[in-house]
Design a protein around this motif. Structure first.
Motif, PDB file in Angstrom:
ATOM      1  N   GLY A 243     -41.942 -10.055 -49.343  1.00  0.00           N
ATOM      2  CA  GLY A 243     -41.027 -11.183 -49.195  1.00  0.00           C
ATOM      3  C   GLY A 243     -41.243 -12.240 -50.261  1.00  0.00           C
ATOM      4  O   GLY A 243     -40.286 -12.858 -50.749  1.00  0.00           O
ATOM      5  N   PHE A 244     -42.508 -12.470 -50.642  1.00  0.00           N
ATOM      6  CA  PHE A 244     -42.826 -13.501 -51.630  1.00  0.00           C
ATOM      7  C   PHE A 244     -42.246 -13.139 -52.998  1.00  0.00           C
ATOM      8  O   PHE A 244     -41.692 -13.997 -53.696  1.00  0.00           O
ATOM      9  CB  PHE A 244     -44.352 -13.657 -51.720  1.00  0.00           C
ATOM     10  N   PHE A 245     -42.378 -11.869 -53.386  1.00  0.00           N
ATOM     11  CA  PHE A 245     -41.955 -11.463 -54.732  1.00  0.00           C
ATOM     12  C   PHE A 245     -40.512 -10.957 -54.794  1.00  0.00           C
ATOM     13  O   PHE A 245     -39.845 -11.115 -55.808  1.00  0.00           O
ATOM     14  CB  PHE A 245     -42.899 -10.378 -55.269  1.00  0.00           C
ATOM     15  N   PHE A 246     -40.042 -10.321 -53.714  1.00  0.00           N
ATOM     16  CA  PHE A 246     -38.718  -9.693 -53.771  1.00  0.00           C
ATOM     17  C   PHE A 246     -37.734 -10.233 -52.731  1.00  0.00           C
ATOM     18  O   PHE A 246     -36.571  -9.842 -52.726  1.00  0.00           O
ATOM     19  CB  PHE A 246     -38.848  -8.173 -53.565  1.00  0.00           C
ATOM     20  N   ARG A 248     -34.975 -11.938 -50.710  1.00  0.00           N
ATOM     21  CA  ARG A 248     -33.732 -12.648 -51.015  1.00  0.00           C
ATOM     22  C   ARG A 248     -32.857 -12.818 -49.770  1.00  0.00           C
ATOM     23  O   ARG A 248     -32.152 -13.813 -49.648  1.00  0.00           O
ATOM     24  CB  ARG A 248     -32.934 -11.890 -52.086  1.00  0.00           C
ATOM     25  N   THR A 249     -32.912 -11.835 -48.859  1.00  0.00           N
ATOM     26  CA  THR A 249     -32.004 -11.818 -47.720  1.00  0.00           C
ATOM     27  C   THR A 249     -32.711 -12.278 -46.448  1.00  0.00           C
ATOM     28  O   THR A 249     -33.670 -11.627 -46.008  1.00  0.00           O
ATOM     29  CB  THR A 249     -31.451 -10.391 -47.491  1.00  0.00           C
ATOM     30  N   PRO A 250     -32.301 -13.407 -45.846  1.00  0.00           N
ATOM     31  CA  PRO A 250     -32.956 -13.880 -44.621  1.00  0.00           C
ATOM     32  C   PRO A 250     -32.875 -12.838 -43.503  1.00  0.00           C
ATOM     33  O   PRO A 250     -31.872 -12.149 -43.342  1.00  0.00           O
ATOM     34  CB  PRO A 250     -32.155 -15.141 -44.266  1.00  0.00           C
ATOM     35  N   LEU A 251     -33.959 -12.748 -42.732  1.00  0.00           N
ATOM     36  CA  LEU A 251     -34.036 -11.750 -41.667  1.00  0.00           C
ATOM     37  C   LEU A 251     -33.613 -12.318 -40.322  1.00  0.00           C
ATOM     38  O   LEU A 251     -32.790 -11.727 -39.622  1.00  0.00           O
ATOM     39  CB  LEU A 251     -35.470 -11.208 -41.579  1.00  0.00           C
ATOM     40  N   LYS A 253     -33.139 -16.246 -37.979  1.00  0.00           N
ATOM     41  CA  LYS A 253     -33.084 -17.702 -38.074  1.00  0.00           C
ATOM     42  C   LYS A 253     -34.340 -18.366 -37.532  1.00  0.00           C
ATOM     43  O   LYS A 253     -34.683 -19.474 -37.941  1.00  0.00           O
ATOM     44  CB  LYS A 253     -31.853 -18.220 -37.320  1.00  0.00           C
ATOM     45  N   LEU A 254     -35.019 -17.707 -36.573  1.00  0.00           N
ATOM     46  CA  LEU A 254     -36.233 -18.291 -36.009  1.00  0.00           C
ATOM     47  C   LEU A 254     -37.314 -18.465 -37.073  1.00  0.00           C
ATOM     48  O   LEU A 254     -38.140 -19.374 -36.987  1.00  0.00           O
ATOM     49  CB  LEU A 254     -36.768 -17.410 -34.875  1.00  0.00           C
ATOM     50  N   SER A 255     -37.333 -17.555 -38.061  1.00  0.00           N
ATOM     51  CA  SER A 255     -38.302 -17.622 -39.157  1.00  0.00           C
ATOM     52  C   SER A 255     -37.548 -17.545 -40.477  1.00  0.00           C
ATOM     53  O   SER A 255     -37.358 -16.451 -41.023  1.00  0.00           O
ATOM     54  CB  SER A 255     -39.321 -16.486 -39.050  1.00  0.00           C
ATOM     55  N   PRO A 256     -37.107 -18.680 -41.001  1.00  0.00           N
ATOM     56  CA  PRO A 256     -36.275 -18.681 -42.216  1.00  0.00           C
ATOM     57  C   PRO A 256     -36.948 -18.041 -43.419  1.00  0.00           C
ATOM     58  O   PRO A 256     -36.262 -17.545 -44.311  1.00  0.00           O
ATOM     59  CB  PRO A 256     -36.027 -20.180 -42.461  1.00  0.00           C
ATOM     60  N   LYS A 257     -38.285 -18.039 -43.472  1.00  0.00           N
ATOM     61  CA  LYS A 257     -38.981 -17.471 -44.619  1.00  0.00           C
ATOM     62  C   LYS A 257     -39.075 -15.952 -44.555  1.00  0.00           C
ATOM     63  O   LYS A 257     -39.439 -15.322 -45.548  1.00  0.00           O
ATOM     64  CB  LYS A 257     -40.381 -18.071 -44.733  1.00  0.00           C
ATOM     65  N   GLU A 261     -36.219  -7.772 -47.178  1.00  0.00           N
ATOM     66  CA  GLU A 261     -37.035  -7.074 -48.177  1.00  0.00           C
ATOM     67  C   GLU A 261     -38.496  -7.008 -47.742  1.00  0.00           C
ATOM     68  O   GLU A 261     -39.149  -5.958 -47.867  1.00  0.00           O
ATOM     69  CB  GLU A 261     -36.938  -7.782 -49.533  1.00  0.00           C
ATOM     70  N   GLY A 262     -38.989  -8.119 -47.203  1.00  0.00           N
ATOM     71  CA  GLY A 262     -40.363  -8.123 -46.706  1.00  0.00           C
ATOM     72  C   GLY A 262     -40.531  -7.237 -45.484  1.00  0.00           C
ATOM     73  O   GLY A 262     -41.536  -6.533 -45.347  1.00  0.00           O
ATOM     74  N   PHE A 263     -39.533  -7.255 -44.596  1.00  0.00           N
ATOM     75  CA  PHE A 263     -39.596  -6.454 -43.370  1.00  0.00           C
ATOM     76  C   PHE A 263     -39.623  -4.964 -43.699  1.00  0.00           C
ATOM     77  O   PHE A 263     -40.452  -4.210 -43.181  1.00  0.00           O
ATOM     78  CB  PHE A 263     -38.384  -6.797 -42.493  1.00  0.00           C
ATOM     79  N   ILE A 264     -38.721  -4.519 -44.577  1.00  0.00           N
ATOM     80  CA  ILE A 264     -38.638  -3.092 -44.928  1.00  0.00           C
ATOM     81  C   ILE A 264     -39.856  -2.668 -45.747  1.00  0.00           C
ATOM     82  O   ILE A 264     -40.456  -1.609 -45.512  1.00  0.00           O
ATOM     83  CB  ILE A 264     -37.332  -2.809 -45.684  1.00  0.00           C
ATOM     84  N   GLY A 265     -40.236  -3.480 -46.728  1.00  0.00           N
ATOM     85  CA  GLY A 265     -41.409  -3.149 -47.537  1.00  0.00           C
ATOM     86  C   GLY A 265     -42.676  -3.091 -46.716  1.00  0.00           C
ATOM     87  O   GLY A 265     -43.513  -2.195 -46.891  1.00  0.00           O
TER      88      GLY A 265
END
Length: 445
Positions: A243-246, A248-251, A253-257, A261-265
């Protein structure tokens, strides 16, 4: 006044019961909306920068984004190193660490409730909360001791009495706390006191029950404790990195960060990590053998003949994959197949524990549960996903792995009266004779 009289004349009289309840509510003080507005008015402690001064000076030239990245990374490595140390120290130390984590998580959640409602000066709230924690731990850990230390319990007279009446003692302790709560009810605060009674019990359900399941998983073999926890840690780290490096797409609303990309990776990395870690650990008896109590040495032992679950077997690779990698068969441990289920749950469902915690924190306008770990928040912030994982592993073992434990059956058999033992012996002898197993065994001798 004239308008009020006209409206009262138009409205029918309320039933006597409603009038009494309204009068009591007015006498007691606030209405529900008043209580909510006052709760909203309470300001919870804001998060402070608790980063060690050494790190602050070393990272002073970096932007806040990269500074947070380095702080989280350094503290994560420190926590992983501590995790390796407690694994090396053995199952008893792990049990104590689980107990300490449970107490700290309970403290963080109860403190939030206390800070929200502290202006009401609720009597005995903290005292009763910790008392109920003591009662629930006495019940759960007493059950565990009776289950895993059966012969020791039967050998010592005081322990045998406590074991025999354990549930009655536990209920008596809880009933005492319940009566104390009823006696502590104060006019004007009834509703809030019942809010906090529910708050305490939900916290106990989430924290104590799950930590009890963690210990049960540990006794099935340290691999059932280490692999699930490591998968959650890996998913948390890799989801953050991707998520930090790639990202782009919010997952959600409860956790905007959090990003897709982070979830799948994180999901892909966790499954691969689970397979590799399971392969390494399955070759060591100290990880795969159940933790048992040795009556001769009065200590825990982790030594056994590994089950088929931890023996290398050859598997045929599906034709589609064969054309890609060129292999027809692969040698792996059966546990690695189970690790795919564990790592997949840690990647897809485990994060929902974090989302739940994020929703809880947003409801009370706080960033973290506490400031225990710089850059990470409180202990509960690090273990919010672990509790869902503990329940899943326990259910998974009970559904697909665990069978009857012969040693425990023998221990219970030896506690019966001689006539009961003889009766069971004759039944077992008759059963084995009917199946032809007893005759065959005798002829072999």
């Amino acid at each position: 006044m004239t308008e009020l009289r006209q409206r009262m004349a138009r409205e029918p009289d309320a039933p006597p019961e409603e009038k009494e309840s309204e009068a009591e509510a007015k006498a007691d003080g606030e209405t529900a909306s008043d209580s909510e507005s006052r709760v909203e008015a309470v300001t919870l402690p804001t998060s402070v920068d608790d980063t060690p001064e050494v790190l602050n000076r070393a990272l002073s030239n970096l932007s806040s984004r990269w500074k947070n990245w380095w702080v989280r990374g350094i503290l994560t490595l420190a926590m992983i190193a501590f995790f390796f140390i407690i694994i090396y120290l053995g199952p008893m130390v792990l049990m104590m660490i689980v107990m300490c984590v449970q107490i700290k998580c309970f403290h963080e959640i109860i403190t939030i409730g206390y800070n929200v409602y502290h202006s009401y000066d609720l009597p005995w709230f903290r005292t009763l909360s910790w008392y109920f924690l003591l009662c629930v731990n006495y019940f759960f850990y007493g059950e565990t001791v009776t289950d895993y230390f059966f012969t020791l319990v039967q050998r010592e007279e005081p322990l045998r009495i406590l074991s025999k009446y354990h549930r009655f003692i536990s209920f008596t302790l809880y009933l005492t706390g319940f009566c104390m709560f009823v006696l502590s009810l104060v006019k004007k605060h009834y509703r809030l006191q019942f809010y906090m009674f529910g708050w305490t019990h939900v916290t106990l359900l989430i924290v104590v029950t799950q930590s009890h399941l963690v210990i049960h998983n540990l006794f099935e073999g340290m691999i059932w404790f280490i692999v699930p926890i490591s998968c959650v840690i890996c998913n948390d780290i890799m989801a953050y990195m991707f998520g930090f490096f790639f990202g782009r797409t919010p997952l959600i609303k409860l956790s905007p960060k959090k990003t897709w990309e982070g979830f799948i990776g994180g999901c892909f990395a966790t499954v691969v990590f689970g397979l590799l870690l399971s392969y390494v650990m399955s070759g060591y008896r100290c990880f795969v053998c159940p933790v048992e109590y040795n009556n001769d040495t009065n200590s825990f032992t982790v030594d056994c003949e590994p089950s088929d679950l931890f023996r290398l077997q050859e598997y045929n690779i599906p034709g589609v994959i064969q054309s890609v990698i060129g292999w027809k068969t692969v040698r792996m441990y059966p546990f690695q197949i189970h690790s795919i289920a564990l790592s997949t749950f840690a990647s897809l469902i485990g994060p929902f524990g974090g989302f739940f915690a994020s929703g809880f924190k947003r409801a009370f306008k706080i960033k973290d549960f506490a400031n225990t770990i710089p850059g990470h928040g409180g202990i509960m912030d690090r273990f919010d996903c672990q509790y869902l994982m503990a329940t899943f592993v326990n259910v998974y073992i009970a559904s697909f792995i665990r069978g009857p434990n012969p040693s425990k059956l023998v221990q219970q058999f030896l506690t019966l009266r001689p006539d009961q033992q003889l009766h069971i012996f004759n039944m077992l002898k008759s059963h084995l004779t009917d199946k032809g197993m007893l005759t065959a065994a005798t002829e072999d001798e």
